[in-house]
Design a protein around this motif. Structure first.
Motif, PDB file in Angstrom:
ATOM      1  N   GLU A 134      15.823   5.907  -0.610  1.00  0.00           N
ATOM      2  CA  GLU A 134      15.949   5.323  -1.947  1.00  0.00           C
ATOM      3  C   GLU A 134      17.094   4.323  -2.061  1.00  0.00           C
ATOM      4  OE1 GLU A 134      14.789   9.741  -2.673  1.00  0.00           O
ATOM      5  OE2 GLU A 134      15.857   8.540  -1.167  1.00  0.00           O
ATOM      6  N   ASP A 135      18.096   4.455  -1.216  1.00  0.00           N
ATOM      7  CA  ASP A 135      19.254   3.557  -1.306  1.00  0.00           C
ATOM      8  C   ASP A 135      18.999   2.189  -0.701  1.00  0.00           C
ATOM      9  OD1 ASP A 135      19.087   4.742   1.233  1.00  0.00           O
ATOM     10  OD2 ASP A 135      21.226   4.450   1.610  1.00  0.00           O
ATOM     11  N   ARG A 136      17.961   2.071   0.162  1.00  0.00           N
ATOM     12  CA  ARG A 136      17.731   0.791   0.845  1.00  0.00           C
ATOM     13  C   ARG A 136      16.333   0.215   0.657  1.00  0.00           C
ATOM     14  NH1 ARG A 136      17.518   0.441   6.032  1.00  0.00           N
ATOM     15  NH2 ARG A 136      17.297   2.642   6.586  1.00  0.00           N
ATOM     16  N   VAL A 137      15.414   1.002   0.146  1.00  0.00           N
ATOM     17  CA  VAL A 137      14.024   0.553   0.007  1.00  0.00           C
ATOM     18  C   VAL A 137      13.611   0.647  -1.459  1.00  0.00           C
ATOM     19  CG1 VAL A 137      11.638   0.889   0.727  1.00  0.00           C
ATOM     20  CG2 VAL A 137      13.497   1.364   2.332  1.00  0.00           C
ATOM     21  N   GLN A 138      13.109  -0.463  -1.992  1.00  0.00           N
ATOM     22  CA  GLN A 138      12.648  -0.513  -3.377  1.00  0.00           C
ATOM     23  C   GLN A 138      11.224  -1.030  -3.431  1.00  0.00           C
ATOM     24  OE1 GLN A 138      16.059  -2.951  -4.905  1.00  0.00           O
ATOM     25  NE2 GLN A 138      16.170  -1.317  -6.438  1.00  0.00           N
ATOM     26  N   ALA A 139      10.435  -0.509  -4.373  1.00  0.00           N
ATOM     27  CA  ALA A 139       9.040  -0.907  -4.544  1.00  0.00           C
ATOM     28  C   ALA A 139       8.856  -1.548  -5.910  1.00  0.00           C
ATOM     29  CB  ALA A 139       8.125   0.305  -4.388  1.00  0.00           C
ATOM     30  N   PHE A 140       8.117  -2.668  -5.940  1.00  0.00           N
ATOM     31  CA  PHE A 140       7.891  -3.403  -7.182  1.00  0.00           C
ATOM     32  C   PHE A 140       6.424  -3.812  -7.301  1.00  0.00           C
ATOM     33  CE2 PHE A 140      12.220  -4.441  -5.745  1.00  0.00           C
ATOM     34  CZ  PHE A 140      12.962  -4.019  -6.855  1.00  0.00           C
ATOM     35  N   GLU A 168       6.285   5.049  -3.532  1.00  0.00           N
ATOM     36  CA  GLU A 168       7.501   5.692  -4.037  1.00  0.00           C
ATOM     37  C   GLU A 168       7.645   7.102  -3.474  1.00  0.00           C
ATOM     38  OE1 GLU A 168       9.965   4.566  -5.622  1.00  0.00           O
ATOM     39  OE2 GLU A 168       9.370   2.868  -6.872  1.00  0.00           O
ATOM     40  N   GLU A 169       6.546   7.835  -3.399  1.00  0.00           N
ATOM     41  CA  GLU A 169       6.603   9.171  -2.801  1.00  0.00           C
ATOM     42  C   GLU A 169       7.085   9.096  -1.364  1.00  0.00           C
ATOM     43  OE1 GLU A 169       3.422  11.998  -3.180  1.00  0.00           O
ATOM     44  OE2 GLU A 169       2.628  10.963  -4.943  1.00  0.00           O
ATOM     45  N   ASN A 170       6.597   8.097  -0.633  1.00  0.00           N
ATOM     46  CA  ASN A 170       6.970   7.979   0.777  1.00  0.00           C
ATOM     47  C   ASN A 170       8.411   7.508   0.960  1.00  0.00           C
ATOM     48  OD1 ASN A 170       4.604   8.902   2.106  1.00  0.00           O
ATOM     49  ND2 ASN A 170       3.564   7.006   1.542  1.00  0.00           N
ATOM     50  N   ILE A 171       8.889   6.674   0.055  1.00  0.00           N
ATOM     51  CA  ILE A 171      10.308   6.303   0.095  1.00  0.00           C
ATOM     52  C   ILE A 171      11.173   7.550  -0.041  1.00  0.00           C
ATOM     53  CG2 ILE A 171      12.155   5.107  -1.149  1.00  0.00           C
ATOM     54  CD1 ILE A 171      10.052   2.979  -1.935  1.00  0.00           C
ATOM     55  N   GLN A 172      10.831   8.397  -1.013  1.00  0.00           N
ATOM     56  CA  GLN A 172      11.597   9.617  -1.242  1.00  0.00           C
ATOM     57  C   GLN A 172      11.433  10.595  -0.087  1.00  0.00           C
ATOM     58  OE1 GLN A 172      10.416  11.090  -5.097  1.00  0.00           O
ATOM     59  NE2 GLN A 172      10.767   9.101  -6.069  1.00  0.00           N
ATOM     60  N   ASP A 179      20.342  -0.902   8.844  1.00  0.00           N
ATOM     61  CA  ASP A 179      21.238  -1.656   7.966  1.00  0.00           C
ATOM     62  C   ASP A 179      20.478  -2.609   7.043  1.00  0.00           C
ATOM     63  OD1 ASP A 179      23.559  -0.505   9.053  1.00  0.00           O
ATOM     64  OD2 ASP A 179      23.529  -1.924  10.727  1.00  0.00           O
ATOM     65  N   ALA A 180      19.170  -2.640   7.140  1.00  0.00           N
ATOM     66  CA  ALA A 180      18.381  -3.604   6.369  1.00  0.00           C
ATOM     67  C   ALA A 180      18.036  -3.072   4.987  1.00  0.00           C
ATOM     68  CB  ALA A 180      17.106  -3.946   7.114  1.00  0.00           C
ATOM     69  N   GLU A 181      17.956  -4.005   4.028  1.00  0.00           N
ATOM     70  CA  GLU A 181      17.384  -3.720   2.718  1.00  0.00           C
ATOM     71  C   GLU A 181      15.933  -4.170   2.741  1.00  0.00           C
ATOM     72  OE1 GLU A 181      19.659  -5.603  -0.299  1.00  0.00           O
ATOM     73  OE2 GLU A 181      21.457  -4.378   0.059  1.00  0.00           O
ATOM     74  N   VAL A 182      15.052  -3.317   2.206  1.00  0.00           N
ATOM     75  CA  VAL A 182      13.615  -3.571   2.299  1.00  0.00           C
ATOM     76  C   VAL A 182      12.997  -3.522   0.909  1.00  0.00           C
ATOM     77  CG1 VAL A 182      11.429  -2.816   3.308  1.00  0.00           C
ATOM     78  CG2 VAL A 182      13.562  -2.541   4.602  1.00  0.00           C
ATOM     79  N   GLU A 183      12.137  -4.497   0.615  1.00  0.00           N
ATOM     80  CA  GLU A 183      11.368  -4.513  -0.631  1.00  0.00           C
ATOM     81  C   GLU A 183       9.891  -4.345  -0.317  1.00  0.00           C
ATOM     82  OE1 GLU A 183      12.267  -7.963  -2.982  1.00  0.00           O
ATOM     83  OE2 GLU A 183      14.406  -7.486  -3.092  1.00  0.00           O
ATOM     84  N   LEU A 184       9.240  -3.504  -1.093  1.00  0.00           N
ATOM     85  CA  LEU A 184       7.813  -3.251  -0.965  1.00  0.00           C
ATOM     86  C   LEU A 184       7.127  -3.823  -2.196  1.00  0.00           C
ATOM     87  CD1 LEU A 184       7.956   0.555   0.002  1.00  0.00           C
ATOM     88  CD2 LEU A 184       8.308  -1.425   1.505  1.00  0.00           C
ATOM     89  N   LEU A 185       6.182  -4.746  -2.012  1.00  0.00           N
ATOM     90  CA  LEU A 185       5.472  -5.358  -3.133  1.00  0.00           C
ATOM     91  C   LEU A 185       3.979  -5.074  -3.033  1.00  0.00           C
ATOM     92  CD1 LEU A 185       7.102  -8.921  -3.419  1.00  0.00           C
ATOM     93  CD2 LEU A 185       7.901  -6.739  -4.362  1.00  0.00           C
ATOM     94  N   ASP A 186       3.378  -4.741  -4.181  1.00  0.00           N
ATOM     95  CA  ASP A 186       1.936  -4.541  -4.229  1.00  0.00           C
ATOM     96  C   ASP A 186       1.467  -4.767  -5.655  1.00  0.00           C
ATOM     97  OD1 ASP A 186      -0.087  -2.914  -2.068  1.00  0.00           O
ATOM     98  OD2 ASP A 186      -0.804  -3.115  -4.130  1.00  0.00           O
ATOM     99  N   GLY A 191       0.821  -1.205   0.000  1.00  0.00           N
ATOM    100  CA  GLY A 191       0.000   0.000   0.000  1.00  0.00           C
ATOM    101  C   GLY A 191       0.856   1.256   0.000  1.00  0.00           C
ATOM    102  N   SER A 192       0.704   2.081   1.033  1.00  0.00           N
ATOM    103  CA  SER A 192       1.460   3.330   1.136  1.00  0.00           C
ATOM    104  C   SER A 192       2.936   3.116   1.418  1.00  0.00           C
ATOM    105  CB  SER A 192       0.868   4.202   2.247  1.00  0.00           C
ATOM    106  OG  SER A 192       1.054   3.576   3.514  1.00  0.00           O
ATOM    107  N   GLY A 193       3.303   1.873   1.759  1.00  0.00           N
ATOM    108  CA  GLY A 193       4.695   1.590   2.116  1.00  0.00           C
ATOM    109  C   GLY A 193       5.019   1.802   3.571  1.00  0.00           C
ATOM    110  N   CYS A 194       4.000   2.107   4.389  1.00  0.00           N
ATOM    111  CA  CYS A 194       4.274   2.523   5.768  1.00  0.00           C
ATOM    112  C   CYS A 194       4.962   1.441   6.589  1.00  0.00           C
ATOM    113  CB  CYS A 194       2.992   2.984   6.444  1.00  0.00           C
ATOM    114  SG  CYS A 194       1.721   1.717   6.650  1.00  0.00           S
TER     115      CYS A 194
END
Length: 310
Positions: free
Chosen positions: A189-195, A180-184, A163-170, A149-152
């Protein structure tokens, strides 16, 4: 007298911020609006709307409430309060922002309003369940927020675990645009990606922690939801007759994406009795929450191996 007429009649008498809050609380008490999207009472709802309309912070110092307000400011406040009551649109959509784990998130009607009790688990670093099978100093290195959803949830995890890498899937491209707006917004942006992903379809490799607040509202509950909920995307709420359409798939596929000591945390709300009946072989753990909420289960990766023969 309709609400707009009441507002026009009262405007000259509402001199201070306190006057505006009091008037708003009274009108909310006279209405049938539902609280539950960030606040649970008319006082907090009124404070949220009044301070937003005045471009003031939510945690306004008490001495500010006696401050006088210009007529133009009063008009802005009353217009927002009237819209909340008449339209039944949840306040976070009206102000474009919601708070979760102490963080501000951009929201609109493309995503659910953040309110999951999983936030309390993030604040406590998923204790005591995370420690089982791990050295005390260890923290999750890869985290998956499924149905983000919002990525919250995923973003809050990234802040909690720097130190964690995080993936957001929806599955929803509309939701991912907000994520993506909330990541920014939080500079991650360096550790969280949305797909874009239909559940696990875009997942890759193994995750130490999979957290999900998927659609879980059953047909009976969908039919009786207050009007405020109908402004939220139905795709993010409805999950079939028993609320388990997606959760069944999550349970059956999660093990292949978890590390051997990994943790699965999923919110199912009122569908928890149906879930226990459908999967009696799984040792669900149901945390209790000091800040309210229910229906979140915790499973270890090894617990999911009990489904291997099904």
């Amino acid at each position: 007298m309709d609400l707009q007429t009441q507002a026009r009649t009262a405007i000259d008498e509402l001199v201070t911020i306190q006057d505006l809050v009091r008037w708003s609380v009274s009108r909310m008490n006279e209405s049938d609006i539902y609280f539950g999207h960030g606040t649970d009472n008319p006082w907090d709802e009124a404070r949220l709307l009044v301070t937003h309309a005045l471009s003031l912070g939510w945690e306004l110092a008490p001495e500010w409430y006696s401050s006088r307000v210009t007529r133009a400011e009063r008009e802005d406040v009353l217009a927002l309060v009237c819209e909340r009551i008449e339209s039944r649109v949840p306040a976070p959509y009206l102000i474009g922002e919601a708070w979760f784990c102490g963080l501000a998130f951009r929201v609109d009607e493309r995503v659910l309003i953040p309110r999951s009790p999983i936030g309390e688990m993030i604040d406590s670093e998923f204790a005591p369940w995370w420690q089982r099978g791990f050295e005390p100093a260890d923290q999750p290195r890869r985290i998956l927020d499924l149905c983000t959803g919002s990525g919250c949830i995923g973003i809050a995890c990234a802040v909690q675990y720097p130190d964690a890498e995080v993936e957001l899937l929806d599955i929803s491209f509309d939701a991912l645009a907000i994520a993506e707006e909330n990541i920014q917004r939080h500079g991650l942006e360096d550790r969280v990606q949305a797909f874009q992903s239909d559940l696990f379809s875009a997942a890759s490799g193994k995750y130490d922690l999979i957290v999900s607040n998927p659609p879980y509202v059953d047909a009976d509950d969908m039919a009786s939801l207050p009007e405020e909920y109908h402004h939220e995307p139905e795709l993010a709420l409805a999950a079939g007759d028993d609320g388990l359409d997606l959760v069944r798939t999550i349970l059956k596929q999660a093990r292949q994406f978890l590390t051997d000591d990994g943790l699965l945390v999923v919110e199912v709300g009122n569908s928890w009795p149906a879930l226990e009946a459908a999967f009696p072989q799984l040792p669900f753990v149901w945390p209790e929450f000091e800040r309210g909420g229910h229906g979140v289960f915790v499973l270890q990766a090894r617990d999911l191996e009990l489904l291997a023969d099904d």
